[in-house]
Scaffold this active site. Sequence first.
Site, PDB file in Angstrom:
ATOM      1  N   LYS A 238      -5.991   2.360  19.543  1.00  0.00           N
ATOM      2  CA  LYS A 238      -6.184   3.381  18.493  1.00  0.00           C
ATOM      3  C   LYS A 238      -7.657   3.783  18.396  1.00  0.00           C
ATOM      4  O   LYS A 238      -7.979   4.958  18.180  1.00  0.00           O
ATOM      5  CB  LYS A 238      -5.700   2.846  17.138  1.00  0.00           C
ATOM      6  CG  LYS A 238      -5.904   3.831  15.969  1.00  0.00           C
ATOM      7  CD  LYS A 238      -5.066   5.093  16.144  1.00  0.00           C
ATOM      8  CE  LYS A 238      -5.411   6.213  15.177  1.00  0.00           C
ATOM      9  NZ  LYS A 238      -5.610   5.873  13.797  1.00  0.00           N
TER      10      LYS A 238
ATOM     11  N   HIS B 119      -8.243   6.141  21.201  1.00  0.00           N
ATOM     12  CA  HIS B 119      -7.623   7.414  20.804  1.00  0.00           C
ATOM     13  C   HIS B 119      -8.579   8.203  19.907  1.00  0.00           C
ATOM     14  O   HIS B 119      -8.826   9.397  20.125  1.00  0.00           O
ATOM     15  CB  HIS B 119      -6.310   7.141  20.068  1.00  0.00           C
ATOM     16  CG  HIS B 119      -5.736   8.335  19.354  1.00  0.00           C
ATOM     17  ND1 HIS B 119      -6.247   8.792  18.141  1.00  0.00           N
ATOM     18  CD2 HIS B 119      -4.713   9.168  19.666  1.00  0.00           C
ATOM     19  CE1 HIS B 119      -5.566   9.849  17.752  1.00  0.00           C
ATOM     20  NE2 HIS B 119      -4.629  10.100  18.650  1.00  0.00           N
ATOM     21  N   ASN B 120      -9.126   7.547  18.905  1.00  0.00           N
ATOM     22  CA  ASN B 120      -9.987   8.236  17.959  1.00  0.00           C
ATOM     23  C   ASN B 120     -11.304   8.682  18.598  1.00  0.00           C
ATOM     24  O   ASN B 120     -11.839   9.732  18.260  1.00  0.00           O
ATOM     25  CB  ASN B 120     -10.270   7.338  16.746  1.00  0.00           C
ATOM     26  CG  ASN B 120      -9.073   7.214  15.834  1.00  0.00           C
ATOM     27  OD1 ASN B 120      -7.964   7.579  16.195  1.00  0.00           O
ATOM     28  ND2 ASN B 120      -9.283   6.707  14.637  1.00  0.00           N
TER      29      ASN B 120
ATOM     30  N   SER C 106      -1.111   7.134  14.519  1.00  0.00           N
ATOM     31  CA  SER C 106      -1.800   8.426  14.561  1.00  0.00           C
ATOM     32  C   SER C 106      -0.822   9.558  14.297  1.00  0.00           C
ATOM     33  O   SER C 106       0.306   9.539  14.786  1.00  0.00           O
ATOM     34  CB  SER C 106      -2.470   8.641  15.920  1.00  0.00           C
ATOM     35  OG  SER C 106      -3.113   9.904  15.941  1.00  0.00           O
TER      36      SER C 106
ATOM     37  N   ASN D  58      -6.847   1.382  10.143  1.00  0.00           N
ATOM     38  CA  ASN D  58      -7.832   1.514  11.223  1.00  0.00           C
ATOM     39  C   ASN D  58      -8.835   0.370  11.183  1.00  0.00           C
ATOM     40  O   ASN D  58     -10.043   0.582  11.034  1.00  0.00           O
ATOM     41  CB  ASN D  58      -8.574   2.855  11.112  1.00  0.00           C
ATOM     42  CG  ASN D  58      -7.818   3.988  11.772  1.00  0.00           C
ATOM     43  OD1 ASN D  58      -7.016   3.778  12.670  1.00  0.00           O
ATOM     44  ND2 ASN D  58      -8.063   5.203  11.317  1.00  0.00           N
TER      45      ASN D  58
ATOM     46  N   GLU E 262     -10.570  11.719  20.470  1.00  0.00           N
ATOM     47  CA  GLU E 262     -10.417  12.768  19.450  1.00  0.00           C
ATOM     48  C   GLU E 262     -11.779  13.333  19.033  1.00  0.00           C
ATOM     49  O   GLU E 262     -11.957  14.552  18.923  1.00  0.00           O
ATOM     50  CB  GLU E 262      -9.691  12.171  18.241  1.00  0.00           C
ATOM     51  CG  GLU E 262      -9.506  13.079  17.053  1.00  0.00           C
ATOM     52  CD  GLU E 262      -8.924  12.315  15.872  1.00  0.00           C
ATOM     53  OE1 GLU E 262      -9.508  12.383  14.774  1.00  0.00           O
ATOM     54  OE2 GLU E 262      -7.894  11.631  16.062  1.00  0.00           O
ATOM     55  N   TYR E 263     -12.751  12.463  18.800  1.00  0.00           N
ATOM     56  CA  TYR E 263     -14.108  12.904  18.456  1.00  0.00           C
ATOM     57  C   TYR E 263     -14.634  13.880  19.511  1.00  0.00           C
ATOM     58  O   TYR E 263     -15.183  14.936  19.199  1.00  0.00           O
ATOM     59  CB  TYR E 263     -15.061  11.707  18.399  1.00  0.00           C
ATOM     60  CG  TYR E 263     -15.216  11.030  17.065  1.00  0.00           C
ATOM     61  CD1 TYR E 263     -16.473  10.888  16.488  1.00  0.00           C
ATOM     62  CD2 TYR E 263     -14.138  10.491  16.386  1.00  0.00           C
ATOM     63  CE1 TYR E 263     -16.648  10.231  15.282  1.00  0.00           C
ATOM     64  CE2 TYR E 263     -14.292   9.840  15.184  1.00  0.00           C
ATOM     65  CZ  TYR E 263     -15.549   9.701  14.635  1.00  0.00           C
ATOM     66  OH  TYR E 263     -15.708   9.057  13.434  1.00  0.00           O
TER      67      TYR E 263
ATOM     68  N   LYS F  16     -15.659   8.247   9.958  1.00  0.00           N
ATOM     69  CA  LYS F  16     -15.241   7.007   9.305  1.00  0.00           C
ATOM     70  C   LYS F  16     -15.574   5.778  10.135  1.00  0.00           C
ATOM     71  O   LYS F  16     -15.269   4.668   9.737  1.00  0.00           O
ATOM     72  CB  LYS F  16     -13.736   7.060   9.010  1.00  0.00           C
ATOM     73  CG  LYS F  16     -13.383   8.080   7.932  1.00  0.00           C
ATOM     74  CD  LYS F  16     -11.913   7.995   7.561  1.00  0.00           C
ATOM     75  CE  LYS F  16     -11.575   8.949   6.419  1.00  0.00           C
ATOM     76  NZ  LYS F  16     -10.144   8.882   6.052  1.00  0.00           N
TER      77      LYS F  16
ATOM     78  N   GLY G  60       0.843  -1.196   0.000  1.00  0.00           N
ATOM     79  CA  GLY G  60       0.000   0.000   0.000  1.00  0.00           C
ATOM     80  C   GLY G  60       0.871   1.235   0.000  1.00  0.00           C
ATOM     81  O   GLY G  60       1.416   1.615   1.042  1.00  0.00           O
TER      82      GLY G  60
ATOM     83  N   ALA H  11      -9.273  -0.387   5.636  1.00  0.00           N
ATOM     84  CA  ALA H  11      -9.772  -1.426   6.533  1.00  0.00           C
ATOM     85  C   ALA H  11     -10.917  -2.183   5.882  1.00  0.00           C
ATOM     86  O   ALA H  11     -11.600  -1.672   4.996  1.00  0.00           O
ATOM     87  CB  ALA H  11     -10.245  -0.794   7.844  1.00  0.00           C
TER      88      ALA H  11
END
Length: 474
Positions: free
Chosen positions: A184, A187-188, A130, A104, A191-192, A262, A12, A78
Amino acid sequence: MSEQQYNYGMVGLGTMGCNLVLNMSDKGFSVAGYDKDPKKVDTLNGLDVHNNIEAFNDIHAFVQALQTPRTILLLVPAGPIVDAVINELKPLLQAEDIIIDCGNSHFTDTQTRIDALAKEGLHFMGLGVSGGETGARFGPSIMPGGDLKAYNRISSMLDAVAAKVNDEPCTAYMGKGAAGHYVKMVHNGIEYALMQLLAETYHILKVHGGLTNEELHDTFDSWNKGRLQSFLVEITAAVFTQPDEEGKGMLIDFIADTAHQKGTGAWMSQDAMRIQSPIPAIDAAVTQRILSSLKQQRVVAARFFNKENVVEAAPNKETLILDVEAALYTSFIITYAQGLAMLQQASTTYKYETDIAVVASIWRGGCIIRAALLKEITEAFRKDDKLANLMLAEEFSEQVKTGSIALRRVLQKGLQYAIPMPGFSACLNYYDSYFSEWLPANLIQAQRDFFGAHTYERTDKEGTFHTNWNQTIY
């Protein structure tokens, strides 16, 4: 066929994959890349300044160019694509090779892949990254989880490419199984919530406070020099001075008021319900993004709202800004408290053996939620690795108690002037609920037993009980 044998492989070669390869190359690691898109292959080959990169669009040649046992990183979308890549690689690999998913992916998918590939003698790891494109290139926060033997083989490379804070790499072992992708996800989710709190801060300062874009920039910029110093506050300040490319003013005023997602925030909310860990600030942030997407409905509904009933008094800008700063800082603490408490619960439930202090320490740099606050959070969990909730730590208990007063004043303004503040409200309600010795859940127990014979517990003796309630209302 390549004559050189490369240390690592990368499947990728989009922006993230390409940038991570270049980061690894800068640190002295040789990397073979693979992508089906010839343009991406040519682009990476053209960026090989250290003579330690080679990109392929033939997967057989790519695999054969790797040192054995092989270590192959994936940076692909993903979902089914990850499985498709794994199935393409498997016939070409041998026992003890490692496949690392750096995307993710949902943690349950990661656990399924770990279990399936282990049966074939292959290691599979979920690795959260991240920091976006810039982080991948110059130093992200990296959250690896999985089998410790596989982690030990790649730890020196991760230490080298990760962001650094006080010369400490922002990466460490997150725990067993799918711990890396779970961390992770948390973490996200945090973040939101932080982004929602910043949006509500913008809302009340703009609509009630009447701050101009320049004043908003100056306010957030000054906050970023104090206890609210963080990446998200820093970029928020910068947003307000970004000119529109069409010359119409500031770009912020021409961006549609609809936010997208997402899925990682929603995943966290879903699993919080499963493991019964309350995260109302994250839930509110996910819900508010969905509400923002109902733009056409909101435009119609707004015509039915009589704003003449909302009479605003002229605000004292300086007082409002001071209160909002305190409310935001307090809500940041409460948000981290919710996310880390959920992570503790998940570690127990899924047997990850995650060290919360280590997680907080690697979030201090490189990642989207990096903040000065994380230094104190790390210290709190290092002092007490069994700390049930961050709000109980001596570093934060008094700060939250004092800050909750300003948070109440800000929410009163929001209620008075019809400014929706679900993130701030969720944080205060979580605080008030957590520190309440008594909550009215006894009534809920009674109701459940009344209509469904679900039983209840008593305060004066052990056991579960059922009562034949007065059923005459039926």
